[in-house]
Write a protein that holds these residues in place. Structure first.
Motif, PDB file in Angstrom:
ATOM      1  N   ASP A 214    -115.980 100.962 -17.298  1.00  0.00           N
ATOM      2  CA  ASP A 214    -116.098 102.404 -17.117  1.00  0.00           C
ATOM      3  C   ASP A 214    -114.771 103.151 -17.083  1.00  0.00           C
ATOM      4  O   ASP A 214    -114.767 104.381 -17.186  1.00  0.00           O
ATOM      5  N   ASP A 215    -113.663 102.455 -16.932  1.00  0.00           N
ATOM      6  CA  ASP A 215    -112.359 103.106 -17.060  1.00  0.00           C
ATOM      7  C   ASP A 215    -111.847 102.781 -18.458  1.00  0.00           C
ATOM      8  O   ASP A 215    -111.432 101.658 -18.736  1.00  0.00           O
ATOM      9  N   PRO A 216    -111.872 103.747 -19.386  1.00  0.00           N
ATOM     10  CA  PRO A 216    -111.507 103.429 -20.777  1.00  0.00           C
ATOM     11  C   PRO A 216    -110.068 102.946 -20.929  1.00  0.00           C
ATOM     12  O   PRO A 216    -109.776 102.147 -21.833  1.00  0.00           O
ATOM     13  N   TYR A 217    -109.173 103.405 -20.053  1.00  0.00           N
ATOM     14  CA  TYR A 217    -107.778 102.970 -20.147  1.00  0.00           C
ATOM     15  C   TYR A 217    -107.632 101.515 -19.686  1.00  0.00           C
ATOM     16  O   TYR A 217    -106.830 100.754 -20.246  1.00  0.00           O
ATOM     17  N   MET A 266    -109.702 105.467 -28.508  1.00  0.00           N
ATOM     18  CA  MET A 266    -110.710 106.227 -27.761  1.00  0.00           C
ATOM     19  C   MET A 266    -111.718 106.837 -28.729  1.00  0.00           C
ATOM     20  O   MET A 266    -112.938 106.780 -28.509  1.00  0.00           O
ATOM     21  N   ASN A 269    -114.152 104.339 -30.105  1.00  0.00           N
ATOM     22  CA  ASN A 269    -115.005 103.626 -29.144  1.00  0.00           C
ATOM     23  C   ASN A 269    -115.854 104.549 -28.279  1.00  0.00           C
ATOM     24  O   ASN A 269    -116.293 104.152 -27.208  1.00  0.00           O
ATOM     25  N   TYR A 271    -115.157 107.550 -26.819  1.00  0.00           N
ATOM     26  CA  TYR A 271    -114.566 108.321 -25.715  1.00  0.00           C
ATOM     27  C   TYR A 271    -113.935 109.602 -26.252  1.00  0.00           C
ATOM     28  O   TYR A 271    -112.743 109.866 -26.058  1.00  0.00           O
ATOM     29  N   GLU A 272    -114.736 110.402 -26.957  1.00  0.00           N
ATOM     30  CA  GLU A 272    -114.206 111.595 -27.618  1.00  0.00           C
ATOM     31  C   GLU A 272    -113.515 112.563 -26.658  1.00  0.00           C
ATOM     32  O   GLU A 272    -112.526 113.205 -27.019  1.00  0.00           O
ATOM     33  N   LYS A 273    -114.026 112.663 -25.436  1.00  0.00           N
ATOM     34  CA  LYS A 273    -113.414 113.595 -24.472  1.00  0.00           C
ATOM     35  C   LYS A 273    -112.006 113.175 -24.069  1.00  0.00           C
ATOM     36  O   LYS A 273    -111.217 113.999 -23.613  1.00  0.00           O
ATOM     37  N   GLU A 274    -111.708 111.887 -24.213  1.00  0.00           N
ATOM     38  CA  GLU A 274    -110.378 111.415 -23.841  1.00  0.00           C
ATOM     39  C   GLU A 274    -109.332 111.675 -24.927  1.00  0.00           C
ATOM     40  O   GLU A 274    -108.135 111.647 -24.652  1.00  0.00           O
TER      41      GLU A 274
END
Length: 406
Positions: A214-217, A266, A269, A271-274
């Motif tokens: 859940d933490d994309p980083y 991102m 995968n 995570y467009e908002k990131e």
């Protein structure tokens, strides 16, 4: 010896005092803004210890019923803290150190009054407050000493500097001030503290998300930087390092991956908002600026100050989850049967605290003074630095109150 407390907050300092003096406090002095913070402590005394400690709110007409030998305090430190964006003389949190000193020294008159605050109390930012406290002490017949230390020197695996301040009643101690012993205790490893929690009480994770998913980083760090390893495997690879760079975003940057590359991953995968966030981070760093990094932290050896976002981003060392309420309380040294009331809303109360062991060392020093086991030197204004074991007679710098206040 009888002790009491004023603004104890969640209670780390007064619980440590209980252990040193082998008795619960005679009473709790406080002000109504801190009622929620102190609800957990009152509940603990009543339901676990079976003691209904008198709870006296001074702003609602309450008064201390009688004097005691020692009073402790944990006034809010945000007014002088480097973690606060508006630290300094204008911060309203500063009123509590002054207000408690005036009441305790002027009305209750214990033999010793002591408290904890930010390291800036002995620096330039806190100079205005130190002048006020020194004056209040002299006006009421008290000398003063200051003890600058770090939690890690007391065996607590948190790298956080603190200042403890002490007022010594002159008709008891004269114009002499005790020199405390220095502390350089080997610290426990933070992973051992977390992993060795045995209690099943309040063992729900503070942050319900799964770090590696859940933490994309953090996912990027595990999958791209390290080729698809697990959380447990990453802990084994992790090296002890500067606590200001132990979050996953700093570790991604350290690996040589810039935010253009991270942003592309991102986008690919889901995570467009990131992506725009990564663009802003890239541009800001490229321009020589800095960014806020508040991502997942995997604990290894020791951590930074357990404040702010830490309870929600600190993981278990071996399990792919964030820490529980019980683990957070254990990090600060609260008892295994201590209950955090309304935990989802009050988790930050755990942070507004003094680690139990650090507080116990300070209370132990006070007891040693009463037992005649500490050297007393000819000054009523002493500064002691536990980093290097040095101390200074600050009256040699400022021979009179007038000069000190100039």
């Amino acid at each position: 010896m009888k002790h009491a407390t004023i603004i104890p907050l969640i209670g780390g300092e007064v619980l440590a005092s209980d252990e040193v003096w082998n008795t619960t406090p005679e009473y709790i002095l406080t002000y109504s803004p801190f009622e929620a913070n102190e609800s957990h402590l009152r509940n603990y005394y009543k339901t676990v210890k079976g003691v209904d400690v008198p709870y006296i709110q001074l702003d609602k007409g309450g008064v201390a019923p009688y004097s005691v030998d020692v009073i402790s305090s944990v006034c809010p430190c945000a007014g002088l803290s480097q973690y606060h964006s508006k630290a300094g003389e204008d911060n309203q949190n500063n009123q509590w150190m002054e207000k408690t000193a005036r009441y305790v020294l002027g009305e209750v008159k214990p033999k010793v009054f002591w408290g904890e605050n930010a390291p800036a109390l002995v620096g330039k930012i806190g100079e205005f407050m130190l002048k006020k406290l020194r004056q209040i002490g002299l006006e009421n017949g008290y000398g003063m000493s200051l003890f600058l230390t770090k939690n890690i020197l007391h065996g607590v695996p948190q790298f956080r500097k603190r200042t403890f301040y002490f007022f010594w009643r002159k008709d008891v101690f004269g114009d002499k001030t005790p020199v405390f012993q220095t502390y350089a205790r080997e610290h426990e490893r933070i992973e051992d503290i977390i992993a060795n929690v045995k209690s099943n009480f309040q063992q729900e994770p503070i942050n319900k998300k799964i770090p590696s998913k859940d933490d994309p980083y953090y996912r990027y760090l595990l999958e791209v930087v390290h080729g698809g390893i697990s959380h447990r495997e990453y802990f084994d690879l992790l090296k002890t390092k500067n606590v200001r760079g132990n979050d996953v975003e700093s570790l991604v940057e350290e690996s040589g991956h810039d935010y253009k590359k991270v942003g592309e991953w991102m986008a690919a995968n889901g995570y467009e908002k990131e992506v725009p966030k990564c663009d802003r981070k890239y541009d800001k760093l490229a321009a020589g600026g800095n960014i806020m990094r508040r991502g997942t932290i995997v604990p290894k050896d020791y951590i930074g100050a357990f404040v702010g976002h830490y309870p929600t981003v600190l993981t278990h060392p071996y399990e792919d989850r964030y820490i529980t309420y019980r683990e957070a309380m254990t990090i600060m040294g609260l008892p295994s049967d201590y209950e955090l009331l309304n935990p989802e809303k009050s988790v930050n109360h755990i942070c507004q605290n003094v680690p139990f062991q650090t507080a116990k060392d300070m209370a132990t020093e006070i007891k040693a003074v009463f037992d005649g086991q500490r050297t007393m030197i000819d000054t009523d204004f002493l500064y002691q630095n536990n980093y290097d074991g040095s101390y200074e007679n600050w009256n040699k710098k400022v021979n009179t109150l007038e000069n000190f206040l100039a």
